[in-house]
Write an enzyme that holds these catalytic residues in place. Sequence first.
Site, mmCIF file in Angstrom:
data_model
loop_
_atom_site.group_PDB
_atom_site.id
_atom_site.type_symbol
_atom_site.label_atom_id
_atom_site.label_comp_id
_atom_site.label_asym_id
_atom_site.label_seq_id
_atom_site.Cartn_x
_atom_site.Cartn_y
_atom_site.Cartn_z
ATOM 1 N N THR A 78 0.815 -1.220 0.000
ATOM 2 C CA THR A 78 0.000 0.000 0.000
ATOM 3 C C THR A 78 0.853 1.277 0.000
ATOM 4 N N GLY A 125 2.631 -2.932 8.217
ATOM 5 C CA GLY A 125 2.915 -3.235 9.616
ATOM 6 C C GLY A 125 4.341 -3.756 9.749
ATOM 7 N N GLU A 169 -6.119 -5.975 4.306
ATOM 8 C CA GLU A 169 -6.284 -7.110 3.377
ATOM 9 C C GLU A 169 -7.441 -6.888 2.412
HETATM 10 C C1 LIG Z 1 -8.211 -7.112 23.293
HETATM 11 C C2 LIG Z 1 -7.042 -7.319 22.425
HETATM 12 C C3 LIG Z 1 -7.360 -8.217 21.248
HETATM 13 C C4 LIG Z 1 -6.151 -8.426 20.397
HETATM 14 C C5 LIG Z 1 -6.549 -9.208 19.212
HETATM 15 C C6 LIG Z 1 -5.426 -9.214 18.275
HETATM 16 C C7 LIG Z 1 -6.001 -9.464 16.955
HETATM 17 C C8 LIG Z 1 -4.943 -9.322 15.981
HETATM 18 C C9 LIG Z 1 -5.555 -8.911 14.772
HETATM 19 C C10 LIG Z 1 -5.238 -9.369 13.642
HETATM 20 C C11 LIG Z 1 -4.234 -10.353 13.315
HETATM 21 C C12 LIG Z 1 -4.357 -10.614 11.893
HETATM 22 C C13 LIG Z 1 -3.129 -10.189 11.210
HETATM 23 C C14 LIG Z 1 -3.441 -9.852 9.841
HETATM 24 C C15 LIG Z 1 -2.458 -8.898 9.386
HETATM 25 C C16 LIG Z 1 -3.066 -8.137 8.275
HETATM 26 C C17 LIG Z 1 -2.157 -7.130 7.810
HETATM 27 C C18 LIG Z 1 -2.763 -6.410 6.658
HETATM 28 C C19 LIG Z 1 -1.852 -6.430 5.490
HETATM 29 C C20 LIG Z 1 -2.420 -5.717 4.289
HETATM 30 O O1 LIG Z 1 -3.388 -5.037 4.337
HETATM 31 S S1 LIG Z 1 -1.549 -5.974 2.855
HETATM 32 C C21 LIG Z 1 -2.333 -5.021 1.633
HETATM 33 C C22 LIG Z 1 -3.634 -5.616 1.219
HETATM 34 N N1 LIG Z 1 -4.138 -4.918 0.091
HETATM 35 C C23 LIG Z 1 -5.228 -5.252 -0.509
HETATM 36 O O2 LIG Z 1 -5.904 -6.176 -0.104
HETATM 37 C C24 LIG Z 1 -5.586 -4.488 -1.754
HETATM 38 C C25 LIG Z 1 -6.941 -4.802 -2.264
HETATM 39 N N2 LIG Z 1 -6.940 -4.807 -3.696
HETATM 40 C C26 LIG Z 1 -6.788 -5.968 -4.432
HETATM 41 O O3 LIG Z 1 -6.663 -7.048 -3.879
HETATM 42 C C27 LIG Z 1 -6.800 -5.926 -5.921
HETATM 43 O O4 LIG Z 1 -6.118 -4.958 -6.508
HETATM 44 C C28 LIG Z 1 -8.227 -6.015 -6.503
HETATM 45 C C29 LIG Z 1 -8.779 -7.337 -6.037
HETATM 46 C C30 LIG Z 1 -9.122 -4.887 -6.018
HETATM 47 C C31 LIG Z 1 -8.108 -6.072 -8.040
HETATM 48 O O5 LIG Z 1 -8.555 -5.005 -8.694
HETATM 49 P P1 LIG Z 1 -8.410 -4.907 -10.306
HETATM 50 O O6 LIG Z 1 -7.747 -3.629 -10.624
HETATM 51 O O7 LIG Z 1 -9.676 -5.273 -10.955
HETATM 52 O O8 LIG Z 1 -7.425 -6.088 -10.526
HETATM 53 P P2 LIG Z 1 -6.406 -6.553 -11.545
HETATM 54 O O9 LIG Z 1 -5.101 -6.460 -10.885
HETATM 55 O O10 LIG Z 1 -6.565 -5.890 -12.867
HETATM 56 O O11 LIG Z 1 -6.843 -8.105 -11.694
HETATM 57 C C32 LIG Z 1 -8.131 -8.431 -12.060
HETATM 58 C C33 LIG Z 1 -8.247 -9.929 -12.223
HETATM 59 O O12 LIG Z 1 -7.523 -10.592 -11.194
HETATM 60 C C34 LIG Z 1 -8.424 -11.305 -10.358
HETATM 61 N N3 LIG Z 1 -7.886 -11.223 -8.991
HETATM 62 C C35 LIG Z 1 -7.790 -10.132 -8.236
HETATM 63 N N4 LIG Z 1 -7.253 -10.452 -7.045
HETATM 64 C C36 LIG Z 1 -6.996 -11.762 -7.086
HETATM 65 C C37 LIG Z 1 -6.451 -12.681 -6.148
HETATM 66 N N5 LIG Z 1 -6.077 -12.295 -4.916
HETATM 67 N N6 LIG Z 1 -6.317 -13.959 -6.515
HETATM 68 C C38 LIG Z 1 -6.719 -14.389 -7.736
HETATM 69 N N7 LIG Z 1 -7.254 -13.560 -8.663
HETATM 70 C C39 LIG Z 1 -7.400 -12.275 -8.340
HETATM 71 C C40 LIG Z 1 -9.730 -10.633 -10.535
HETATM 72 O O13 LIG Z 1 -10.783 -11.447 -10.179
HETATM 73 C C41 LIG Z 1 -9.687 -10.311 -12.006
HETATM 74 O O14 LIG Z 1 -9.924 -11.517 -12.697
HETATM 75 P P3 LIG Z 1 -10.653 -11.475 -14.103
HETATM 76 O O15 LIG Z 1 -9.800 -10.685 -15.023
HETATM 77 O O16 LIG Z 1 -11.995 -10.855 -13.861
HETATM 78 O O17 LIG Z 1 -10.774 -12.916 -14.480
HETATM 79 C C1 LIG Z 2 -4.342 -1.610 10.502
HETATM 80 C C2 LIG Z 2 -3.901 -1.680 9.075
HETATM 81 C C3 LIG Z 2 -2.818 -2.459 8.723
HETATM 82 C C4 LIG Z 2 -2.382 -2.494 7.396
HETATM 83 N N1 LIG Z 2 -1.276 -3.239 7.079
HETATM 84 C C5 LIG Z 2 -0.789 -3.206 5.813
HETATM 85 C C6 LIG Z 2 0.402 -3.913 5.466
HETATM 86 O O1 LIG Z 2 1.009 -4.583 6.290
HETATM 87 N N2 LIG Z 2 0.862 -3.817 4.199
HETATM 88 C C7 LIG Z 2 0.219 -3.098 3.248
HETATM 89 O O2 LIG Z 2 0.683 -3.067 2.120
HETATM 90 N N3 LIG Z 2 -0.941 -2.437 3.532
HETATM 91 C C8 LIG Z 2 -1.444 -2.470 4.795
HETATM 92 N N4 LIG Z 2 -2.610 -1.794 5.098
HETATM 93 C C9 LIG Z 2 -3.285 -1.049 4.057
HETATM 94 C C10 LIG Z 2 -4.581 -1.692 3.636
HETATM 95 O O3 LIG Z 2 -4.366 -2.863 2.938
HETATM 96 C C11 LIG Z 2 -5.388 -0.695 2.817
HETATM 97 O O4 LIG Z 2 -5.728 0.368 3.664
HETATM 98 C C12 LIG Z 2 -6.623 -1.333 2.237
HETATM 99 O O5 LIG Z 2 -6.270 -2.208 1.203
HETATM 100 C C13 LIG Z 2 -7.662 -0.307 1.741
HETATM 101 O O6 LIG Z 2 -7.102 0.526 0.804
HETATM 102 P P1 LIG Z 2 -7.233 2.134 0.922
HETATM 103 O O7 LIG Z 2 -6.718 2.517 2.251
HETATM 104 O O8 LIG Z 2 -6.535 2.629 -0.270
HETATM 105 O O9 LIG Z 2 -8.752 2.422 0.848
HETATM 106 P P2 LIG Z 2 -9.498 3.194 -0.312
HETATM 107 O O10 LIG Z 2 -9.483 2.334 -1.524
HETATM 108 O O11 LIG Z 2 -8.973 4.566 -0.461
HETATM 109 O O12 LIG Z 2 -10.958 3.222 0.285
HETATM 110 C C14 LIG Z 2 -11.665 4.423 0.633
HETATM 111 C C15 LIG Z 2 -13.149 4.236 0.295
HETATM 112 O O13 LIG Z 2 -13.306 4.130 -1.105
HETATM 113 C C16 LIG Z 2 -14.100 3.011 -1.439
HETATM 114 N N5 LIG Z 2 -13.641 2.454 -2.719
HETATM 115 C C17 LIG Z 2 -12.374 2.309 -3.157
HETATM 116 N N6 LIG Z 2 -12.348 1.762 -4.374
HETATM 117 C C18 LIG Z 2 -13.609 1.542 -4.731
HETATM 118 C C19 LIG Z 2 -14.246 0.982 -5.887
HETATM 119 N N7 LIG Z 2 -13.535 0.506 -6.919
HETATM 120 N N8 LIG Z 2 -15.573 0.910 -5.920
HETATM 121 C C20 LIG Z 2 -16.310 1.353 -4.885
HETATM 122 N N9 LIG Z 2 -15.778 1.877 -3.755
HETATM 123 C C21 LIG Z 2 -14.451 1.982 -3.683
HETATM 124 C C22 LIG Z 2 -13.886 2.028 -0.300
HETATM 125 O O14 LIG Z 2 -14.995 1.153 -0.165
HETATM 126 C C23 LIG Z 2 -13.758 2.971 0.888
HETATM 127 O O15 LIG Z 2 -15.048 3.253 1.372
HETATM 128 C C24 LIG Z 2 -3.065 -1.761 6.415
HETATM 129 C C25 LIG Z 2 -4.190 -1.005 6.768
HETATM 130 C C26 LIG Z 2 -4.610 -0.952 8.076
HETATM 131 C C27 LIG Z 2 -5.799 -0.126 8.440
#
Ligand SMILES: CCCCCCCC/C=C\CCCCCCCCCC(=O)SCCNC(=O)CCNC(=O)[C@H](O)C(C)(C)COP(=O)(O)OP(=O)(O)OC[C@H]1O[C@@H](n2cnc3c(N)ncnc32)[C@H](O)[C@@H]1OP(=O)(O)O
Ligand SMILES: Cc1cc2nc3c(=O)[nH]c(=O)nc-3n(C[C@H](O)[C@H](O)[C@H](O)COP(=O)(O)OP(=O)(O)OC[C@H]3O[C@@H](n4cnc5c(N)ncnc54)[C@H](O)[C@@H]3O)c2cc1C
Length: 609
Positions: A83, A122, A369
């Site tokens: 991100t 993170g 995620e």
């Molecule tokens: C009281 C105390 C309690 C304590 C408790 C503690 C609890 C602890 C808590 C939690 C512990 C858990 C720890 C977890 C840690 C989490 C850390 C977080 C890390 C992150 O956030 S990492 C960053 C994550 N980012 C995202 O998720 C981004 C989201 N966006 C996307 O995934 C993609 O870009 C998209 C899915 C939105 C794709 O958009 P688009 O532009 O359409 O995509 P394209 O790249 O063009 O691809 C389209 C094509 O690909 C298919 N596709 C997309 N994603 C996938 C996939 N993952 N696998 C397979 N295929 C995929 C999609 O369907 C399209 O297919 P098509 O062309 O239609 O056939």
């Molecule tokens: C606690 C925490 C830990 C994280 N850890 C990591 C990490 O370890 N590594 C890492 O890489 N990232 C990490 N992230 C980032 C995280 O993965 C992103 O914040 C997440 O994927 C959402 O993306 P964004 O922040 O760009 O949201 P945005 O996409 O900007 O979302 C803003 C708003 O726009 C809307 N929106 C966006 N796109 C669309 C669309 N196409 N259609 C309709 N609505 C839309 C959403 O629904 C939302 O309401 C972390 C985030 C948090 C909060």
Amino acid sequence: MTRKELFKNTLRKSVHAWKLINELPLSDDESLMLRHFMDQPGFLDLHWRMFVPAIKGQGTEEQKQKWLPLANKMQIIGCYAQTELGHGSNVQGLETTATFDPQTDQFILHSPTQTSSKWWPGGLGKVSTHAVIYARLITDGKDHGVHGFIVQLRNMDDHSPLPGITIGDIGVKFGNGAYNSMDNGFLMFDKFCIPRDQMLMRLSKVTREGKYVPSDVPRQLMYGTMVSVRQTIVSNASIAMARAVCIATRYSAVRRQFGSQNGGIETQVIDYKTQQNRLFPLLASAYAFRFVGEWLKWLYTDVTQRLEASDFATLPEAHACTAGLKSMTTSATSDGIEECRKLCGGHGYLWCSGLPELFAVYVPACTYEGDNVVLQLQVARFLMKTVSQLGSGKAPAGTTAYMGRAKHLLQCRSSIRKAEDWLNPAMVLETFEARALRMAVSCANNLSKFENQEQGFSELLADLVEAAIAHCQLIVVSKFIVKLEGEIKGKGVKNQLKNLCYIYALHLIHKHLGDFLSTNSITSEQASLANHQLRSLYTQVRPNAVALVDAFDYTDHYLGSVLGRYDGNVYPKLFEEALKDPLNDTVVPDGYHEYIRPLIKQHLRSARL
Ligand SMILES: CCCCCCCC/C=C\CCCCCCCCCC(=O)SCCNC(=O)CCNC(=O)[C@H](O)C(C)(C)COP(=O)(O)OP(=O)(O)OC[C@H]1O[C@@H](n2cnc3c(N)ncnc32)[C@H](O)[C@@H]1OP(=O)(O)O
Ligand SMILES: Cc1cc2nc3c(=O)[nH]c(=O)nc-3n(C[C@H](O)[C@H](O)[C@H](O)COP(=O)(O)OP(=O)(O)OC[C@H]3O[C@@H](n4cnc5c(N)ncnc54)[C@H](O)[C@@H]3O)c2cc1C
């Protein structure tokens, strides 16, 4: 604790946990359990759940041999830096560049704009020595899209950032403690060079000459680490929901309000149907998410084995299921934790109820995620594709197999006649299938009215999300039913689980009645019968509710809640907690002489008292 103290204490715990894992030693499952009881977000999460899996999934054999032993012994600490400040959801829109320089055989990593700074990863801010960085690969002036690279960030001797790297923590997040134990970070590259062999090259390669060689496997495998984490988040949702429900259920059995007759004791609030109607569906959800989590783990293992054998057929379904269920279960759990706080009345708002901290630490699961709406839109795309292929001869499989019975499901009328019919698994399932299919088909029909499909998709986003949620709810209900059909030891246990399964399903019907009625999946009379059955199920669950949460086997220490104590000794302990507050260290508060006394004295003087 101050932020610095909290962060350092979490480092201490993480390193101690790692020591225990090695010394005892602990198996992988036991180590996961230890993480669960450590109970705080920390750098180990990203190292083990994302950095190591990214190398395993996207690295070549040589890269795995080089980096995994170091990572497995924690001689390097890694994070997952995807991100950016300007782009999170839109992964293909990332701006960081990795330009190949054939002269030096290196990639030059650069952050061309402020919005291209990595932001959120993170473990990045203060701890990680290395990261998997996602950046646009550029060779010979051509942009090949986003790829992963292993990058060393800090000097291994003194932990200072390497020249060309600016790095730090992004600041305080929601809540007091909660996610602030984690150093979510920012990172900028100023023409920072890494050797060519640090591009993760299992999926595509850059040769010594700078030639880009795409692989013949789907490029979506680059997203594999996210699929793996989304799958684990579903099981975590069950753990968090169970925790909140355990607190609210035990406390609802302790708490009494109204209903006293002739000076007798008042009614336990758990006996009010309104309390049951809010609480028991959450109890049922905790169990439902656990079972769907088990199934999803199986699905993920299955797809992983298939991918190893170059069978990519089930990848789209695995992506849709992990994305949709991650979204649905985390949204329901966040709402559920907040509902449990309200179910505990005023005392739920106290920190010592354990619920505010749980909410604050859990709620980002709706965003990390993948934002929950963005993920449901992925499910919707998958559903629209499946609907468009109906009649093409390609039978839908897996979780969309029901769409293969479209002809029947589009016409059928529910045969529910009496309330008990709602305890028939086939009838319940068909109701959910009809609703999900009809919503998906209705979206597909509306989409077909647009000349431009993408424009139609944008216009119908809200409906598409609802159709996706309906499909995900069907999956959860069907996996609960499958669980009941399998081997469950003990007739009594099975009966209790049956009650919870139907509470889960019928409550969803009640909550989404508009969907079920507008798709003619049921009639309003059948909806009333469902409500009637629901009330009867609540009555059956009531005597076992506390046992059903005790079964989660959470210790008082883990729950961290005065309201959820196993012994129910709530009121004396609330007093004990209150007396521990620093404000109660002195009888007269600090500030009395400065503010309160002058104020009172002034009034006393003017009133001539
Ligand atoms: C009281 C105390 C309690 C304590 C408790 C503690 C609890 C602890 C808590 C939690 C512990 C858990 C720890 C977890 C840690 C989490 C850390 C977080 C890390 C992150 O956030 S990492 C960053 C994550 N980012 C995202 O998720 C981004 C989201 N966006 C996307 O995934 C993609 O870009 C998209 C899915 C939105 C794709 O958009 P688009 O532009 O359409 O995509 P394209 O790249 O063009 O691809 C389209 C094509 O690909 C298919 N596709 C997309 N994603 C996938 C996939 N993952 N696998 C397979 N295929 C995929 C999609 O369907 C399209 O297919 P098509 O062309 O239609 O056939
Ligand atoms: C606690 C925490 C830990 C994280 N850890 C990591 C990490 O370890 N590594 C890492 O890489 N990232 C990490 N992230 C980032 C995280 O993965 C992103 O914040 C997440 O994927 C959402 O993306 P964004 O922040 O760009 O949201 P945005 O996409 O900007 O979302 C803003 C708003 O726009 C809307 N929106 C966006 N796109 C669309 C669309 N196409 N259609 C309709 N609505 C839309 C959403 O629904 C939302 O309401 C972390 C985030 C948090 C909060």
